[in-house]
Each structure stands twice: as structure tokens, then as C-alpha cells.
Design a protein around this motif. Structure first.
Motif, mmCIF file in Angstrom:
data_model
loop_
_atom_site.group_PDB
_atom_site.id
_atom_site.type_symbol
_atom_site.label_atom_id
_atom_site.label_comp_id
_atom_site.label_asym_id
_atom_site.label_seq_id
_atom_site.Cartn_x
_atom_site.Cartn_y
_atom_site.Cartn_z
ATOM 1 N N ILE A 70 -29.548 -32.106 5.240
ATOM 2 C CA ILE A 70 -29.845 -31.143 6.292
ATOM 3 C C ILE A 70 -29.873 -29.756 5.666
ATOM 4 C CG2 ILE A 70 -29.005 -30.102 8.432
ATOM 5 C CD1 ILE A 70 -27.821 -32.872 9.091
ATOM 6 N N TYR A 71 -31.042 -29.131 5.739
ATOM 7 C CA TYR A 71 -31.206 -27.792 5.196
ATOM 8 C C TYR A 71 -31.173 -26.771 6.338
ATOM 9 C CZ TYR A 71 -32.692 -29.562 0.623
ATOM 10 O OH TYR A 71 -32.740 -30.169 -0.607
ATOM 11 N N PRO A 72 -30.617 -25.593 6.084
ATOM 12 C CA PRO A 72 -30.690 -24.543 7.111
ATOM 13 C C PRO A 72 -32.135 -24.127 7.313
ATOM 14 C CG PRO A 72 -29.919 -23.636 5.029
ATOM 15 C CD PRO A 72 -29.965 -25.127 4.856
ATOM 16 N N ARG A 73 -32.470 -23.833 8.536
ATOM 17 C CA ARG A 73 -33.843 -23.449 8.851
ATOM 18 C C ARG A 73 -33.912 -21.949 9.148
ATOM 19 N NH1 ARG A 73 -35.946 -27.958 13.038
ATOM 20 N NH2 ARG A 73 -37.890 -26.803 12.743
ATOM 21 N N GLY A 74 -33.343 -21.188 8.236
ATOM 22 C CA GLY A 74 -33.356 -19.743 8.381
ATOM 23 C C GLY A 74 -32.094 -19.120 7.819
ATOM 24 N N LYS A 75 -32.146 -17.783 7.640
ATOM 25 C CA LYS A 75 -31.003 -17.081 7.070
ATOM 26 C C LYS A 75 -29.789 -17.147 7.988
ATOM 27 C CE LYS A 75 -33.237 -13.233 6.564
ATOM 28 N NZ LYS A 75 -33.533 -11.818 6.215
ATOM 29 N N GLY A 76 -30.033 -17.116 9.304
ATOM 30 C CA GLY A 76 -28.921 -17.173 10.243
ATOM 31 C C GLY A 76 -28.161 -18.484 10.141
ATOM 32 N N GLN A 77 -28.888 -19.591 10.069
ATOM 33 C CA GLN A 77 -28.248 -20.890 9.926
ATOM 34 C C GLN A 77 -27.522 -21.011 8.585
ATOM 35 O OE1 GLN A 77 -30.701 -24.283 10.673
ATOM 36 N NE2 GLN A 77 -30.820 -23.905 12.878
ATOM 37 N N ALA A 78 -28.118 -20.464 7.520
ATOM 38 C CA ALA A 78 -27.478 -20.524 6.208
ATOM 39 C C ALA A 78 -26.146 -19.776 6.227
ATOM 40 C CB ALA A 78 -28.397 -19.945 5.141
ATOM 41 N N LEU A 131 -30.349 -20.492 0.614
ATOM 42 C CA LEU A 131 -30.653 -21.581 1.540
ATOM 43 C C LEU A 131 -30.298 -22.932 0.936
ATOM 44 C CD1 LEU A 131 -34.089 -20.518 3.075
ATOM 45 C CD2 LEU A 131 -31.814 -20.177 3.994
ATOM 46 N N ARG A 132 -30.657 -23.140 -0.322
ATOM 47 C CA ARG A 132 -30.431 -24.435 -0.942
ATOM 48 C C ARG A 132 -28.944 -24.712 -1.139
ATOM 49 N NH1 ARG A 132 -34.353 -27.266 -2.522
ATOM 50 N NH2 ARG A 132 -33.131 -28.355 -4.099
ATOM 51 N N ASN A 133 -28.144 -23.668 -1.328
ATOM 52 C CA ASN A 133 -26.703 -23.866 -1.495
ATOM 53 C C ASN A 133 -26.011 -24.202 -0.180
ATOM 54 O OD1 ASN A 133 -26.866 -23.380 -4.224
ATOM 55 N ND2 ASN A 133 -26.297 -21.220 -4.066
ATOM 56 N N ALA A 134 -26.711 -23.997 0.937
ATOM 57 C CA ALA A 134 -26.132 -24.301 2.244
ATOM 58 C C ALA A 134 -26.546 -25.685 2.747
ATOM 59 C CB ALA A 134 -26.538 -23.231 3.264
#
Length: 314
Positions: free
Chosen positions: A107-115, A93-96
Motif C-alpha cells: 500500500i503506497y500513499p497517494r499523496g504527500k498528506g497520506q505519506a 512516498l516510497r519510504n511510507a
């Protein structure tokens, strides 16, 4: 056999505590549900008890990620915490993360799908994202495109979409081409204005770093060294989708987003997005992300609305 273990983490400031806990301790509640123990914040300390050694380690790893996010100026959401809980490697998540130059915040992804979607946009020249309303399809596409253009990795941002009215006949629209198409592209501008100052957007328009291009005007063009977003792609025809995809030139990045449950094309007209997903699914260099109702992040009520419609239509 379960071992009733506990761990206490002491934070060095009230601001850090507030950010980690979230509004009304929402982040802690998500961690409790995931770990199965009891979490309480007292003073500047957060204590977990009633878990085994694996739960303690998972808690420490999640807390490290949350503390790092808050120290970088972010406010982790319960959705982000839930994604941390589900992801074995929190670095996924943090790498995305998307850091837009001069942007309001990371802007961080809010889930595995977004990542996975963000990573797909970065790995492939053409990326599709298909999913229902509120899953962040357009939001993340705009964020990544702004990052590429404002960091000068690409020379311009092109926004396009098919001009199809959602069940209403809007009639004649006055003004020049940009003024006519602007209402259709308003969601893209809403996203940009929430990420960077309005002055940045105005300067991009003035120096033609942003271009508004109706899909019908794409034929014959070669789009080189630019970020291109085709939004509402479910309303393209098969011919329009093929025409658009074959415009992508050297060094360009294209993101195509759409919701196949909201198609406004005439009956018996096949959606170019659905067709493309069937034809191009296994083409190397093209990434497909498929988000679902569980990935909705806009508002908890939106998820319930989508589920209600899905149950009614099933």
C-alpha cells in the motif's frame, strides 16, 4: 531561457509499459501537466520533449520510481504520480509504503498528506488524522495496524468507535456484544478484507488477535502492546476522548480518525475530537495529520461532492 530538450526511456516489457502508463495513459497525462512538456508512448518507449534540463531530470526521477513500483507488483495510480510530481524527494512516498505480511499487495500513499500521516503513525505512539470522507484516514490506519500485528510487533488489534447513529434510530439490535457493534465497525472490516485474505481475519478473530470493543466499555482498561483504532472520533464527547486516550498503555500504538464535518452528537455537545486537537496539538509524542478536500482519493466525484457542500455552507 528555455531549452527544448527531450529524453526517451525504453522499457523492457509490455507489462512494465502498461503499469507505468496507467489506464488510458492516465499516469502520463499527470506527468505532462506537471512537467509542461509532451509525453508519448510508442512501442515500448516513452518519450518526453519540450522541456528544459530540469524537466528532463524530474521526468527521469519520476520514471525510476514508477518502474520500481511496477516491478514490485504495484499499479501506480494517477494520484500517486501526482504526489511524485509535487514531492521534491520521491523517497518520501516510497519510504511510507505499508507491506502487510500475507497481504494482497503493498500500500503506497497517494499523496504527500497520506505519506505524512503514515510517517506520523510510525513516529508517535498516538496519532490523530482529521479529514473529510475519502481521504484514506481509516484505510491507512487499518493497513498500518495490520502490518504491526501480523508482523508480531504488537500482540493484538483493537477496533473501537462511539456508537452514535447518523440521523437514524436503529432501535434494538439482537445478538451478543460483537454482533451489536459489528454494523458500526463494518468500514474497518471492509478495509481489512480488501488487504488480507478473509481466512486471515477469521483466524485473528478466533485467537483473539482482533478485538471489537465499544468505546463505552473502555473505561478502566490498560491497553498494552496493541494497536488501537478509534474510528469516527468526531462523535466522541470530551469526556469519552479523555477516557480513551488515558487507556493507552506501554508499547501500544493508537490512531484516532474522524471527520469534523460529519458530527452526529446532540446539539450543544462539543466533539471530543475537536477539543483534543485544540488541547493536545503541541504535546510532544502526539502526531496530528489534517487532510483536506484536495487529498480525497476514493473517487473523483467525492471531491466534487464535498466541494459543493462546502460552497453551500460557506
Amino acid at each position: 531561457m528555455l531549452v527544448d530538450e527531450s529524453v526517451t526511456i525504453v522499457l523492457d516489457s509490455d507489462d512494465l509499459l502498461s503499469g507505468v502508463c496507467g489506464a488510458n495513459d492516465g499516469n502520463l497525462k499527470v506527468m505532462e501537466d506537471s512537467l509542461g512538456g509532451r509525453i508519448a508512448a510508442r512501442g515500448n518507449a516513452i518519450r518526453l520533449e519540450g522541456v528544459d534540463a530540469n524537466g528532463v531530470q524530474r521526468f527521469k526521477t519520476m520514471m525510476d520510481s514508477l518502474i520500481a513500483s511496477v516491478r514490485e507488483g504495484e499499479i501506480p495510480s494517477p494520484e500517486y504520480v501526482g504526489a511524485l510530481a509535487e514531492t521534491k524527494e520521491n523517497d518520501t512516498l516510497r519510504n511510507a509504503v505499508i507491506q502487510i505480511p500475507h497481504g494482497f499487495h503493498r500500500i503506497y500513499p497517494r499523496g504527500k498528506g497520506q505519506a505524512a500521516y503514515i510517517q506520523g503513525m510510525r513516529a508517535c505512539e498516538i496519532a490523530f488524522c482529521v479529514g473529510p470522507a475519502g481521504t484514506g484516514k481509516t484505510w491507512l490506519a487499518v493497513a498500518e495496524a495490520l502490518r504491526l500485528v501480523l508482523s508480531k510487533n504488537l500482540r493484538k488489534l483493537i477496533l473501537t468507535r462511539p456508537v452514535v447513529e447518523a440521523g437514524e434510530n436503529l432501535g434494538f439490535l439482537p445478538g451478543d456484544l460483537a454482533q451489536k457493534i459489528n454494523p458500526y465497525l463494518r468500514p474497518l472490516y471492509d478495509a481489512m478484507e480488501s488487504m488480507v485474505p478473509f481466512e486471515t481475519i477469521r483466524k485473528m478473530e478466533e485467537n483473539r488477535t482482533i478485538e471489537i470493543a465499544p468505546l463505552a466499555y473502555m473505561r478502566g482498561r490498560s491497553l498494552n502492546d496493541c494497536a488501537v483504532i478509534l474510528d469516527e472520533a468526531q462523535n466522541t464527547t470530551r469526556e469519552q476522548m479523555k477516557m480513551f486516550l488515558t487507556r493507552i498503555g506501554i508499547g501500544a500504538r493508537a490512531v484516532i480518525t474522524g471527520d469534523v464535518t460529519q458530527i452526529d452528537l446532540p446539539r450543544r455537545t462539543e466533539s471530543g475530537l475537536i477539543h483534543a486537537a485544540e488541547v493536545l496539538r503541541n504535546v510532544e509524542g502526539i502526531h496530528f495529520s489534517f487532510l483536506h478536500t484536495a487529498d480525497v482519493v476514493r473517487n473523483p466525484l467525492i471531491k466534487k461532492i464535498i466541494q459543493a457542500y462546502e460552497e453551500k455552507d460557506s
